[in-house]
Design an enzyme around this catalytic site. Structure first.
Site, PDB file in Angstrom:
ATOM      1  N   LYS A  71      24.333  27.486  37.800  1.00  0.00           N
ATOM      2  CA  LYS A  71      25.765  27.820  37.532  1.00  0.00           C
ATOM      3  C   LYS A  71      26.677  26.736  37.921  1.00  0.00           C
ATOM      4  O   LYS A  71      26.370  26.031  38.636  1.00  0.00           O
ATOM      5  CB  LYS A  71      26.085  29.000  38.628  1.00  0.00           C
ATOM      6  CG  LYS A  71      27.492  29.698  38.153  1.00  0.00           C
ATOM      7  CD  LYS A  71      27.766  31.068  39.146  1.00  0.00           C
ATOM      8  CE  LYS A  71      28.722  31.574  39.025  1.00  0.00           C
ATOM      9  NZ  LYS A  71      28.935  32.984  39.899  1.00  0.00           N
ATOM     10  N   SER A 146      30.491  36.943  37.452  1.00  0.00           N
ATOM     11  CA  SER A 146      30.712  35.740  36.834  1.00  0.00           C
ATOM     12  C   SER A 146      29.606  34.969  36.474  1.00  0.00           C
ATOM     13  O   SER A 146      29.748  33.917  35.776  1.00  0.00           O
ATOM     14  CB  SER A 146      31.725  34.794  37.887  1.00  0.00           C
ATOM     15  OG  SER A 146      30.937  34.621  39.262  1.00  0.00           O
ATOM     16  N   SER A 170      28.461  39.099  41.180  1.00  0.00           N
ATOM     17  CA  SER A 170      28.395  38.349  40.186  1.00  0.00           C
ATOM     18  C   SER A 170      26.960  37.706  39.853  1.00  0.00           C
ATOM     19  O   SER A 170      26.595  37.026  38.909  1.00  0.00           O
ATOM     20  CB  SER A 170      29.076  36.822  40.654  1.00  0.00           C
ATOM     21  OG  SER A 170      30.518  37.298  40.095  1.00  0.00           O
TER      22      SER A 170
HETATM   23  N1  GLN Z   1      34.042  40.396  39.546  1.00  0.00           N
HETATM   24  C1  GLN Z   1      34.341  40.246  41.032  1.00  0.00           C
HETATM   25  C2  GLN Z   1      35.596  39.346  41.096  1.00  0.00           C
HETATM   26  O1  GLN Z   1      36.091  39.076  40.112  1.00  0.00           O
HETATM   27  C3  GLN Z   1      33.125  39.577  41.648  1.00  0.00           C
HETATM   28  C4  GLN Z   1      33.093  38.021  41.493  1.00  0.00           C
HETATM   29  C5  GLN Z   1      31.991  37.297  42.007  1.00  0.00           C
HETATM   30  O2  GLN Z   1      31.084  38.188  42.640  1.00  0.00           O
HETATM   31  N2  GLN Z   1      31.935  36.076  42.253  1.00  0.00           N
HETATM   32  O3  GLN Z   1      35.940  38.980  42.223  1.00  0.00           O
END
Ligand code: GLN
Length: 471
Positions: A71, A146, A170
């Site tokens: 990532k 994400s 994420s």
């Molecule tokens: N979807 C969640 C957010 O927007 C989690 C994101 C994540 O785990 N990095 O914060």
């Protein structure tokens, strides 16, 4: 045999038996990336040449010559690392994140960097400055987020495994959307140093893989404290592969009733309940339990995480990292305004504003402090339930992958997508997403398993038992 479809375990066995060579494997991946990536947009930077230069036929590590994707929040020395934000475009870190060094030390080789929501803020990879990643199961749908690039790259066989981060869901949510395995570790199990921060009290680093076995294999390579991460305590690292085949007979598995509410789509619930049935047939004792604080999870998370995001984003001021975006600033203030104004996308601006507001004098007690108190209650919820059961089973997400654009104009709908992964993240607990079949529309569904802090071995044992019995 298509070499790019093999699991890490199968690759290692093939190398051992000299059935194929690492170069043949990298070539198979390079072809697959060339063919599939233009449609998927999982990779935002390919480094096939790096992978080839890293091949070492004499390597002995647990991931020797295994091609991976990272990532784009993992710092890689001399290789662009952007968090998929315009504010970091062109930034080449001067060092590797310690977790990347651990992977390299075990012989893993780098195929490239994969897409994420900007600074990992999102649930669909749509906030990336590199455009959305498409779902390999249906190109009209998001891959989740994400870590959408990581999940899609694994599911589409564009890498043997990938690394992601999970702050509120994420790793688990994109894994479930794409049909790959995703392990969120206990907060502090894997060092975060050198991995670009989102919300520092929640961020965790973990792998997305084709099998639960591979998840255990990779965790063994990356777990453990590190001098550069003071939040990664010196807790013993278990032999994750050692107990993976243990019987789960008598294991107490709880179904938290709040995770099976009407907001969960019937198809998702049906697949998860079928998976629970498989666990039951393996000898697990299934029991309904309750986590009454679940309903506060999203609200608490969207106070605490933007607060920490706003503070972490302060370092991106156009001076120290990335490109200069503002032309002819009159003074330093204007310089900051221009760089941050152009560098951050709309979701980052929203989070910075929410977090700054929640931390402001006069609002701090009402929002941030209050959220921290409710965070404690959520932690206690889990502590109590783990006196009754060993592991929790639930859906990962209330719904399968949604259409691209379906939620991008409605931040609250997007935030609610993580309602079932946020509470355990708030409590710093490990969670595993394992594919458990498809909806009638052919979209993957994920079974979520959660367990107490530092008990990844147990989680992997249950996930593996399901995977072996369910296949
Ligand atoms: N979807 C969640 C957010 O927007 C989690 C994101 C994540 O785990 N990095 O914060």
């Amino acid at each position: 045999m298509e070499l790019n479809t093999l699991s890490v375990k199968e690759l290692l066995e093939g190398y051992q038996a000299k059935t194929f060579s690492p170069l043949e494997v990298v070539d198979a991946y390079a072809d697959a990336i060339k063919q599939e990536n233009p449609a998927l947009n999982a990779y935002i930077l390919e480094t096939v040449d790096v992978a080839k230069s890293q091949i070492d036929e004499s390597a002995q590590g647990s991931l020797a010559n295994v091609p991976m994707a990272l990532k784009d929040v993992f710092s890689t020395e001399g290789i662009e690392t952007t968090a998929c934000s315009n504010i970091l475009k062109g930034f080449k870190p001067p060092y590797n994140a310690p977790v990347v060094d651990r992977l390299y030390d075990q012989g893993a080789i780098l195929l490239g960097k994969v897409n994420t929501d900007e600074f990992t803020c999102g649930a669909s990879s749509e906030t990336s400055a590199f455009g959305v990643t498409k779902n390999p199961a249906n190109l009209e749908c998001v891959a989740g987020g994400s870590s959408g690039g990581s999940a899609a790259a694994v599911a589409a066989n564009l890498c043997a495994f990938s690394m992601g981060t999970d702050t509120g869901g994420s790793i688990r949510q994109p894994a479930s959307f794409c049909g790959s395995v995703g392990l969120k570790v206990t907060y502090g199990r894997v060092p975060r140093s050198g991995v670009i921060s989102m919300a520092s009290s929640l961020d965790t680093v973990g792998a997305l893989t084709k099998t639960v076995y591979d998840a255990a294999l990779v965790l063994g390579a990356i777990a453990g404290s590190h001098r550069l991460d003071t939040t990664a305590p010196n807790v013993k690292v278990d032999a994750y592969l050692g107990g993976i085949n243990n019987s789960i007979k008598g294991m107490r598995i709880g179904l938290p009733k709040e995770y099976f509410s009407e907001s969960v789509e019937p198809d998702v619930r049906a697949r998860v309940m079928e998976a629970v049935e498989v666990l039951k047939n393996e000898g697990a004792i299934i029991k309904e339990v309750s986590l009454p604080m679940t309903k506060y999870g999203v609200a608490v998370y969207y106070i605490i995480s933007p607060s920490e995001v706003s503070s972490n984003m302060a370092r991106f001021d156009g001076v120290r990292y990335g490109p200069r975006l503002g032309e002819d600033p009159q003074d330093l203030y204007e310089f900051y305004l221009k760089n941050r104004g152009k560098g951050f996308g709309p979701e980052m601006k929203r989070r910075i504003m929410m977090g700054t507001y929640a931390l402001s004098a006069g609002y701090y007690d009402a929002y941030y402090l209050k959220a921290q108190k409710v965070r404690t209650l959520i932690c206690q919820d889990f502590e109590q339930v783990f006196e009754e059961v060993d592991v929790l089973a639930a859906p990962v997400s209330p719904f399968p992958a949604f259409k691209i654009g379906a939620k991008s104009d409605d931040p609250v709908a997007m935030y609610n997508a993580d309602a079932l992964t946020i509470p355990s993240a708030i409590a710093g607990l490990p969670g595993l997403s394992v594919p458990c079949g498809n909806t009638t529309d052919g979209l993957p569904v994920g079974l979520q398993l959660m367990s107490p802090q530092w008990s990844e071995a147990k989680l992997l044992n249950v996930g593996h038992a399901y995977e072996m019995a369910g296949r």
